[in-house]
Scaffold this motif. Structure first.
Motif, PDB file in Angstrom:
ATOM      1  N   ARG A 112       0.671  -1.283   0.210  1.00 50.22           N
ATOM      2  CA  ARG A 112       0.063   0.117  -0.029  1.00 50.22           C
ATOM      3  C   ARG A 112       0.698   1.247  -0.031  1.00 50.22           C
ATOM      4  O   ARG A 112       2.017   1.281   0.463  1.00 50.22           O
ATOM      5  CB  ARG A 112      -0.885  -0.049   1.272  1.00 50.22           C
ATOM      6  N   ALA A 113       0.425   2.184  -0.539  1.00 47.08           N
ATOM      7  CA  ALA A 113       1.283   3.457  -0.552  1.00 47.08           C
ATOM      8  C   ALA A 113       1.516   4.058   0.731  1.00 47.08           C
ATOM      9  O   ALA A 113       2.347   4.917   0.957  1.00 47.08           O
ATOM     10  CB  ALA A 113       0.419   4.633  -1.610  1.00 47.08           C
ATOM     11  N   ALA A 114       0.462   3.835   1.555  1.00 48.45           N
ATOM     12  CA  ALA A 114       0.610   4.727   2.828  1.00 48.45           C
ATOM     13  C   ALA A 114      -0.260   3.979   3.924  1.00 48.45           C
ATOM     14  O   ALA A 114      -0.990   2.891   3.528  1.00 48.45           O
ATOM     15  CB  ALA A 114       0.273   6.018   2.818  1.00 48.45           C
ATOM     16  N   VAL A 115       0.360   3.787   5.164  1.00 47.68           N
ATOM     17  CA  VAL A 115      -0.401   3.188   6.365  1.00 47.68           C
ATOM     18  C   VAL A 115      -0.810   4.517   7.157  1.00 47.68           C
ATOM     19  O   VAL A 115      -0.312   5.403   7.054  1.00 47.68           O
ATOM     20  CB  VAL A 115       0.312   2.293   7.073  1.00 47.68           C
ATOM     21  N   TRP A 116      -1.844   4.077   7.723  1.00 44.76           N
ATOM     22  CA  TRP A 116      -2.424   5.264   8.663  1.00 44.76           C
ATOM     23  C   TRP A 116      -2.541   4.599  10.065  1.00 44.76           C
ATOM     24  O   TRP A 116      -3.292   3.404  10.400  1.00 44.76           O
ATOM     25  CB  TRP A 116      -3.864   5.818   8.177  1.00 44.76           C
ATOM     26  N   PRO A 117      -2.286   5.449  11.218  1.00 52.76           N
ATOM     27  CA  PRO A 117      -1.602   6.559  11.196  1.00 52.76           C
ATOM     28  C   PRO A 117      -0.169   6.196  10.722  1.00 52.76           C
ATOM     29  O   PRO A 117       0.355   5.217  11.140  1.00 52.76           O
ATOM     30  CB  PRO A 117      -1.646   7.188  12.783  1.00 52.76           C
ATOM     31  N   ASP A 118       0.522   7.116   9.981  1.00 57.69           N
ATOM     32  CA  ASP A 118       2.083   6.992   9.688  1.00 57.69           C
ATOM     33  C   ASP A 118       2.857   7.613  10.972  1.00 57.69           C
ATOM     34  O   ASP A 118       2.234   7.757  11.871  1.00 57.69           O
ATOM     35  CB  ASP A 118       2.378   7.898   8.519  1.00 57.69           C
ATOM     36  N   ALA A 119       4.087   7.372  10.838  1.00 59.77           N
ATOM     37  CA  ALA A 119       4.941   7.592  11.770  1.00 59.77           C
ATOM     38  C   ALA A 119       4.843   8.712  12.561  1.00 59.77           C
ATOM     39  O   ALA A 119       4.910   9.117  13.896  1.00 59.77           O
ATOM     40  CB  ALA A 119       6.386   7.181  11.546  1.00 59.77           C
ATOM     41  N   GLY A 120       4.699   9.737  11.846  1.00 64.26           N
ATOM     42  CA  GLY A 120       4.538  11.041  12.066  1.00 64.26           C
ATOM     43  C   GLY A 120       3.043  11.506  13.111  1.00 64.26           C
ATOM     44  O   GLY A 120       3.190  12.467  13.856  1.00 64.26           O
ATOM     45  N   ALA A 121       2.174  10.737  12.711  1.00 61.89           N
ATOM     46  CA  ALA A 121       1.139  10.688  13.474  1.00 61.89           C
ATOM     47  C   ALA A 121       0.711  10.021  14.728  1.00 61.89           C
ATOM     48  O   ALA A 121      -0.340   9.977  15.348  1.00 61.89           O
ATOM     49  CB  ALA A 121      -0.086  10.662  12.501  1.00 61.89           C
ATOM     50  N   VAL A 122       1.653   9.107  14.758  1.00 61.35           N
ATOM     51  CA  VAL A 122       1.520   8.209  15.965  1.00 61.35           C
ATOM     52  C   VAL A 122       1.108   8.829  17.357  1.00 61.35           C
ATOM     53  O   VAL A 122       0.247   8.466  17.884  1.00 61.35           O
ATOM     54  CB  VAL A 122       2.730   7.143  16.075  1.00 61.35           C
ATOM     55  N   ASP A 123       1.825   9.830  17.543  1.00 63.29           N
ATOM     56  CA  ASP A 123       1.741  10.635  19.090  1.00 63.29           C
ATOM     57  C   ASP A 123       0.370  11.060  19.133  1.00 63.29           C
ATOM     58  O   ASP A 123       0.097  11.006  20.203  1.00 63.29           O
ATOM     59  CB  ASP A 123       2.848  11.633  19.015  1.00 63.29           C
ATOM     60  N   ALA A 124      -0.135  11.471  18.055  1.00 65.13           N
ATOM     61  CA  ALA A 124      -1.599  12.236  18.010  1.00 65.13           C
ATOM     62  C   ALA A 124      -2.523  11.102  18.464  1.00 65.13           C
ATOM     63  O   ALA A 124      -3.513  11.556  19.218  1.00 65.13           O
ATOM     64  CB  ALA A 124      -2.002  12.954  17.001  1.00 65.13           C
ATOM     65  N   TRP A 125      -2.283   9.678  18.022  1.00 68.50           N
ATOM     66  CA  TRP A 125      -3.279   8.978  18.001  1.00 68.50           C
ATOM     67  C   TRP A 125      -3.001   7.662  19.224  1.00 68.50           C
ATOM     68  O   TRP A 125      -3.914   6.956  19.523  1.00 68.50           O
ATOM     69  CB  TRP A 125      -3.398   8.100  16.851  1.00 68.50           C
ATOM     70  N   ALA A 126      -2.048   7.863  20.184  1.00 68.90           N
ATOM     71  CA  ALA A 126      -1.962   7.325  20.881  1.00 68.90           C
ATOM     72  C   ALA A 126      -2.356   7.591  22.430  1.00 68.90           C
ATOM     73  O   ALA A 126      -2.479   8.778  22.535  1.00 68.90           O
ATOM     74  CB  ALA A 126      -0.224   7.097  21.295  1.00 68.90           C
ATOM     75  N   ASP A 127      -2.751   6.633  23.444  1.00 65.69           N
ATOM     76  CA  ASP A 127      -2.937   7.006  24.357  1.00 65.69           C
ATOM     77  C   ASP A 127      -2.224   7.644  25.178  1.00 65.69           C
ATOM     78  O   ASP A 127      -0.755   7.312  25.016  1.00 65.69           O
ATOM     79  CB  ASP A 127      -3.363   5.767  25.244  1.00 65.69           C
ATOM     80  N   LYS A 128      -2.523   8.960  25.715  1.00 66.31           N
ATOM     81  CA  LYS A 128      -1.813   9.957  26.189  1.00 66.31           C
ATOM     82  C   LYS A 128      -0.705   9.315  27.597  1.00 66.31           C
ATOM     83  O   LYS A 128       0.631   9.728  27.513  1.00 66.31           O
ATOM     84  CB  LYS A 128      -2.337  11.070  26.961  1.00 66.31           C
ATOM     85  N   TYR A 129      -1.249   8.396  28.116  1.00 59.24           N
ATOM     86  CA  TYR A 129      -0.191   7.887  29.036  1.00 59.24           C
ATOM     87  C   TYR A 129       0.757   6.972  28.507  1.00 59.24           C
ATOM     88  O   TYR A 129       2.119   6.755  29.095  1.00 59.24           O
ATOM     89  CB  TYR A 129      -0.999   7.020  30.205  1.00 59.24           C
ATOM     90  N   PHE A 130       0.704   6.455  27.331  1.00 65.33           N
ATOM     91  CA  PHE A 130       1.930   5.639  26.526  1.00 65.33           C
ATOM     92  C   PHE A 130       2.750   6.963  26.227  1.00 65.33           C
ATOM     93  O   PHE A 130       4.019   6.739  26.142  1.00 65.33           O
ATOM     94  CB  PHE A 130       1.074   5.011  25.376  1.00 65.33           C
ATOM     95  N   ALA A 131       2.016   7.995  25.470  1.00 67.04           N
ATOM     96  CA  ALA A 131       3.136   8.924  25.171  1.00 67.04           C
ATOM     97  C   ALA A 131       3.889   9.325  26.301  1.00 67.04           C
ATOM     98  O   ALA A 131       5.323   9.926  26.054  1.00 67.04           O
ATOM     99  CB  ALA A 131       2.543   9.940  24.509  1.00 67.04           C
TER     100      ALA A 131
END
Length: 390
Positions: A10-29
């Motif tokens: 696939r051309a891309a996956v979602w979320p990509d590496a740059g968006a992981v932080d925004a979609w991770a549970d905050k306590y993991f970040a």
């Protein structure tokens, strides 16, 4: 981890590496920030589910592989099962070992892509196992929460289908409703002919069939026959209009009658009569209220399908196929098997998990720098001799 050879690129996956932080549970970040401040360590995660499932991890692992490479990371992933294997409740699906700070914020999305596929694959498998001579079409796309879920669910149906084909020589899922996910079933495009709206547009069931066949003459003709509440009349009329297609097995009548009424010509006593004639043992065992409704109730019941099959055979159309849809869940498929129901194809989206809480996958760290450690109550994750220790 290497990508499976038959996994489309696939051309891309979602979320990509740059968006992981925004979609991770905050306590993991925030845990990642703490670990980076006080010193990273190597950890091992055990990933498991609380109910029996079929192992369907390829899309989740593909995402993890892609994102970790984008971030310059490398993890050791030890899968304990092959795709399509049965996994017991609480059994570790896999072990993932790597640097804590690099793994912790990936957990949220990874588990989102894992749990529901494993449960949906299990459901698809049981349906195909119970009805091995019936072909299935995955028609779940409209019931999914977005295109990402639609991809996960189509993949899951393909995994469950393949497992049933191996274990029981089942026909399984022969295709699905959308082009985007047809590749999971070895197809180049989705399958489908007409919605009810096309029949309303045409003004009659026969005219809708004519319009479709004129537009797509090389495509098998599958016609919905419940729009006007004349399932038998309209089925026979379509067969009479296209006798060559019926004789070639290229004509199918799709029953999608809603649960508010019986199909044309049936009521409760007549439904009992149909099953007494064709599958008497289906009625004589213990049945729940729901099972009884699937057998002789309103909508697309076993009796309704036998009723249509009788009418087609009596009129000289034994090769005209019956496609059944409307609520074909694992439970309904099991009842259809009781009644030896003469279905050629089932269109279903009801292999989607019914109880979403059952889809929750869990990942627990069980080793820190080689020292086994896990929260109280999860010691069962250490029961395997091959549990890695980091």
């Amino acid at each position: 981890m290497s990508q499976s050879a038959d996994m489309p690129t696939r051309a891309a996956v979602w979320p990509d590496a740059g968006a992981v932080d925004a979609w991770a549970d905050k306590y993991f970040a925030r845990t990642r920030q703490v670990v980076e401040k006080f010193g990273d360590c190597q950890v091992t995660y055990a990933v498991f589910m609380r109910r029996p499932v079929l192992y369907a991890a390829r899309l989740a692992l593909d995402w993890l592989d892609t994102v970790s490479r984008e971030r310059g990371d490398r993890f050791d992933i030890r899968q304990r099962y092959q795709e399509g294997d049965w996994v017991g409740a609480g059994e570790p699906l896999m072990y993932i070992t790597g640097r804590f700070a690099r793994l912790v914020d990936l957990e949220t999305v990874f588990l989102q892509k894992l749990g529901a596929t494993c449960v949906a694959a299990y459901n698809a498998f049981t349906m195909c196992e119970d009805l091995p001579r019936v072909a299935f079409l995955a028609m779940d796309a409209r019931h999914c929460a977005g295109t990402e879920m639609a991809e996960l669910m189509a993949y899951a149906a393909a995994v469950g289908s393949h497992a049933a084909q191996k274990s029981n020589n089942a026909k399984g899922f022969i295709g699905n409703a959308t082009d985007a996910t047809a590749h999971f079933f070895g197809q180049t495009e989705g399958r489908g002919t007409m919605p009810h709206a096309l029949i309303g547009y045409a003004g009659s069931t026969v005219r809708a069939a004519e319009m479709f066949h004129e537009t797509f003459p090389d495509t098998d003709l599958i016609v919905l026959v419940d729009y006007f509440g004349q399932e038998i009349t309209d089925s026979l009329a379509v067969c009479a209009r296209f006798p060559e297609l019926a004789a070639e097995g290229r004509l199918g009548l799709r029953l999608d009658t809603h649960g508010g009424r019986f199909i044309e010509g049936l009521d409760t006593p007549k439904s009992y009569e149909k099953l007494e004639r064709h599958a008497p043992r289906a009625l004589r065992g213990y049945r729940t209220e729901t099972e009884l409704r699937y057998l002789i109730g309103t909508g697309v019941s076993a009796a309704a399908i036998w009723h249509l099959r009788e009418a087609l055979d009596r009129a000289g159309y034994p090769k005209a196929r019956i496609i059944a849809s409307s609520g074909f869940s694992p439970a309904k498929c099991k009842v259809m098997a009781y009644a030896r129901t003469p279905i050629d194809v089932i269109g279903t989206g009801s292999y989607l998990p019914d109880s979403w809480s059952e889809t929750y996958a869990t990942a627990d760290v069980i080793a820190y720098n080689g020292e086994r450690r896990v929260k109280v109550g999860r010691e069962f994750l250490f029961t395997r001799d091959d549990t890695p220790t980091g």
